[in-house]
Design an enzyme around this catalytic site. Structure first.
Site, PDB file in Angstrom:
ATOM      1  N   THR A   1      -9.815  -5.360   1.194  1.00 45.32           N
ATOM      2  CA  THR A   1     -10.743  -5.782   2.255  1.00 45.32           C
ATOM      3  C   THR A   1     -11.516  -4.622   2.876  1.00 45.32           C
ATOM      4  O   THR A   1     -12.437  -4.853   3.665  1.00 45.32           O
ATOM      5  CB  THR A   1      -9.966  -6.491   3.387  1.00 45.32           C
TER       6      THR A   1
ATOM      7  N   ASP B   1       0.802  -1.231   0.000  1.00 45.23           N
ATOM      8  CA  ASP B   1       0.000   0.000   0.000  1.00 45.23           C
ATOM      9  C   ASP B   1       0.833   1.279   0.000  1.00 45.23           C
ATOM     10  O   ASP B   1       0.427   2.295   0.548  1.00 45.23           O
ATOM     11  CB  ASP B   1      -0.982   0.002   1.197  1.00 45.23           C
TER      12      ASP B   1
ATOM     13  N   ALA C   1      -3.539  -8.750  -3.100  1.00 50.10           N
ATOM     14  CA  ALA C   1      -3.095  -7.408  -3.480  1.00 50.10           C
ATOM     15  C   ALA C   1      -4.286  -6.553  -3.890  1.00 50.10           C
ATOM     16  O   ALA C   1      -5.287  -7.058  -4.386  1.00 50.10           O
ATOM     17  CB  ALA C   1      -2.121  -7.509  -4.651  1.00 50.10           C
ATOM     18  N   GLY C   2      -4.159  -5.259  -3.660  1.00 54.83           N
ATOM     19  CA  GLY C   2      -5.153  -4.305  -4.149  1.00 54.83           C
ATOM     20  C   GLY C   2      -4.392  -3.160  -4.774  1.00 54.83           C
ATOM     21  O   GLY C   2      -3.833  -2.328  -4.071  1.00 54.83           O
ATOM     22  N   HIS C   3      -4.313  -3.154  -6.092  1.00 53.03           N
ATOM     23  CA  HIS C   3      -3.484  -2.165  -6.784  1.00 53.03           C
ATOM     24  C   HIS C   3      -4.368  -1.090  -7.405  1.00 53.03           C
ATOM     25  O   HIS C   3      -5.119  -1.350  -8.340  1.00 53.03           O
ATOM     26  CB  HIS C   3      -2.620  -2.861  -7.843  1.00 53.03           C
TER      27      HIS C   3
ATOM     28  N   GLY D   1       1.916   2.531  -2.980  1.00 54.59           N
ATOM     29  CA  GLY D   1       1.811   3.136  -4.314  1.00 54.59           C
ATOM     30  C   GLY D   1       2.583   2.416  -5.408  1.00 54.59           C
ATOM     31  O   GLY D   1       3.004   3.048  -6.376  1.00 54.59           O
TER      32      GLY D   1
HETATM   33  P1  IMP Z   1      -2.510 -12.879   3.248  1.00 54.87           P
HETATM   34  O1  IMP Z   1      -1.480 -12.464   2.256  1.00 54.87           O
HETATM   35  O2  IMP Z   1      -3.921 -12.633   2.782  1.00 54.87           O
HETATM   36  O3  IMP Z   1      -2.291 -14.267   3.762  1.00 54.87           O
HETATM   37  O4  IMP Z   1      -2.360 -11.910   4.528  1.00 54.87           O
HETATM   38  C1  IMP Z   1      -1.194 -11.912   5.354  1.00 54.87           C
HETATM   39  C2  IMP Z   1      -0.893 -10.520   5.873  1.00 54.87           C
HETATM   40  O5  IMP Z   1      -0.463  -9.703   4.797  1.00 54.87           O
HETATM   41  C3  IMP Z   1      -2.088  -9.789   6.496  1.00 54.87           C
HETATM   42  O6  IMP Z   1      -1.613  -8.936   7.518  1.00 54.87           O
HETATM   43  C4  IMP Z   1      -2.613  -8.961   5.320  1.00 54.87           C
HETATM   44  O7  IMP Z   1      -3.358  -7.845   5.746  1.00 54.87           O
HETATM   45  C5  IMP Z   1      -1.321  -8.559   4.669  1.00 54.87           C
HETATM   46  N1  IMP Z   1      -1.445  -8.298   3.221  1.00 54.87           N
HETATM   47  C6  IMP Z   1      -1.536  -9.207   2.228  1.00 54.87           C
HETATM   48  N2  IMP Z   1      -1.604  -8.617   1.037  1.00 54.87           N
HETATM   49  C7  IMP Z   1      -1.536  -7.292   1.273  1.00 54.87           C
HETATM   50  C8  IMP Z   1      -1.512  -6.136   0.424  1.00 54.87           C
HETATM   51  O8  IMP Z   1      -1.562  -6.220  -0.806  1.00 54.87           O
HETATM   52  N3  IMP Z   1      -1.421  -4.921   1.035  1.00 54.87           N
HETATM   53  C9  IMP Z   1      -1.339  -4.810   2.384  1.00 54.87           C
HETATM   54  N4  IMP Z   1      -1.337  -5.857   3.223  1.00 54.87           N
HETATM   55  C10 IMP Z   1      -1.432  -7.087   2.671  1.00 54.87           C
HETATM   56 MG    MG Z   2      -2.666  -2.315  -1.765  1.00 52.61          MG
END
Ligand code: IMP
Ligand code: MG
Length: 329
Positions: free
Chosen positions: A249, A13, A41-43, A15
């Protein structure tokens, strides 16, 4: 072959999508490679003023660049098609540019169900942990086994090496603070988030050119570990001004001041050529330029001294960019 890479030095997150998108508009890449993670991921990016949020589709596909979901990624068939159809409403051509490696592992519906139960570390519930568990237990399902994906399947090694003139952009996911090895285990994701994951996708180390590392002028983290000091109202304010909610999320991200020791460690292991500190405008709006070092908060008098402090921490030979533009660097 030449390869530029975008990674995140912190907890995601920061950028990456903005930087990836800008590089795709500036340079003539032949390929884009998403080299780790999944739909966790959220891009967020903007093309011609229009907002897009991608999860597993590499950003290059939105620019008509052949874009590969790499062997280091995991993909759920159903959410892949949902995302593809959503983007195709605006950019119909996107379907012709997305490719999936035959050996990308599949997040099954069982993996997703498994994560509906309580999660100790606060995952994104995208089935990431269970999918990687099965991959490494050698009982996983791969993209080549899924008939509906057949039209997208390629051999990434053949495609990436199709010409010596290939110019590839590696699109990272998550961040070094969430790296399965380097991060704060167990509060991590299940991928390696650094440049090593690019090399493991079939890119020779000698081809790596620029490494862009994104950071933020402050830190955010989503998950269950205690990260924010809730007695500090300034952190609350920064989170509000920065609209710090997860793109995948919708969860409120915890906020902290930029941790100089954490930053130095990321720079040490990644050795980036370029570092972009995003959202410096949020600190300007908050009228607070604080950093943290060894657990101590340092109040820097103004933006100039903040920039100097950070530039010294990362080393004066690097290209350091402070950016307050949400669309472009
Ligand atoms: P998972 O990757 O869904 O198993 O999550 C494991 C940890 O990584 C958690 O704390 C998530 O919130 C964090 N996380 C996973 N992907 C992202 C992302 O793209 N951005 C920020 N946090 C992430
Ligand atoms: Mg993100």
């Amino acid at each position: 072959m030449k390869v530029d890479v975008v990674i995140d030095g912190a907890f995601g997150d920061c950028g990456k999508a903005k930087v990836t998108n800008s590089l795709l508009m500036k340079n003539k890449y032949t390929h884009c490679l998403r080299f780790s993670g999944g739909a966790n991921a959220g891009h967020t990016l903007y093309i011609d003023g229009k907002k897009f949020v991608t999860h597993i589709i590499p950003i290059g596909a939105l620019h008509g660049v052949t874009s590969i979901v790499g062997p280091g990624c995991v993909l759920n068939e159903r959410t892949f098609f949902e995302e593809l159809n959503e983007i195709a409403k605006e950019i119909p051509d996107v379907v012709n540019h997305v490719k999936i490696s035959y050996n990308t592992h599949i997040v099954t519906e069982e993996h997703l169900d498994e994560e509906l139960k309580e999660s100790k570390i606060g995952t994104t519930r995208r089935g990431i942990g269970p999918a990687f568990r099965d991959k490494y237990s050698r009982v996983g399902v791969r993209a080549e086994d899924i008939s509906s994906l057949r039209e997208f399947i390629i051999d990434p090694y053949e495609v990436l090496h199709s010409s010596p003139d290939n110019y590839i952009l590696g699109e990272g996911a998550q961040g070094l603070g969430l790296d399965i090895d380097f991060g704060d285990y167990p509060y991590v994701t299940s991928s390696n988030c650094g440049v090593g994951a690019v090399v493991n996708s079939g890119i020779p180390h000698t081809a790596i050119n620029d490494v862009w590392m994104t950071e933020k002028a402050y830190e955010t983290y989503v998950g269950t570990k205690e990260f924010e000091d809730y007695s500090d109202p300034m952190l609350e304010k920064i989170g509000d001004l920065g609209h710090e909610y997860g793109a995948t999320t919708g969860r409120r991200r915890q906020v902290n001041y930029l941790d100089i020791n954490r930053l130095k460690r990321s720079v040490m292991v990644a050795d980036p050529t370029h570092i972009v500190f995003n959202k410096i405008d949020i600190l300007r709006e908050a009228k607070s330029f604080r950093v943290k070092q060894g657990g101590v908060v340092i109040d820097l008098v103004n933006e100039d001294s903040f920039r100097l402090h950070v530039e010294h921490a990362v080393g004066l030979h690097r290209n350091v960019i402070f950016s307050d533009n949400p669309y472009d660097i």
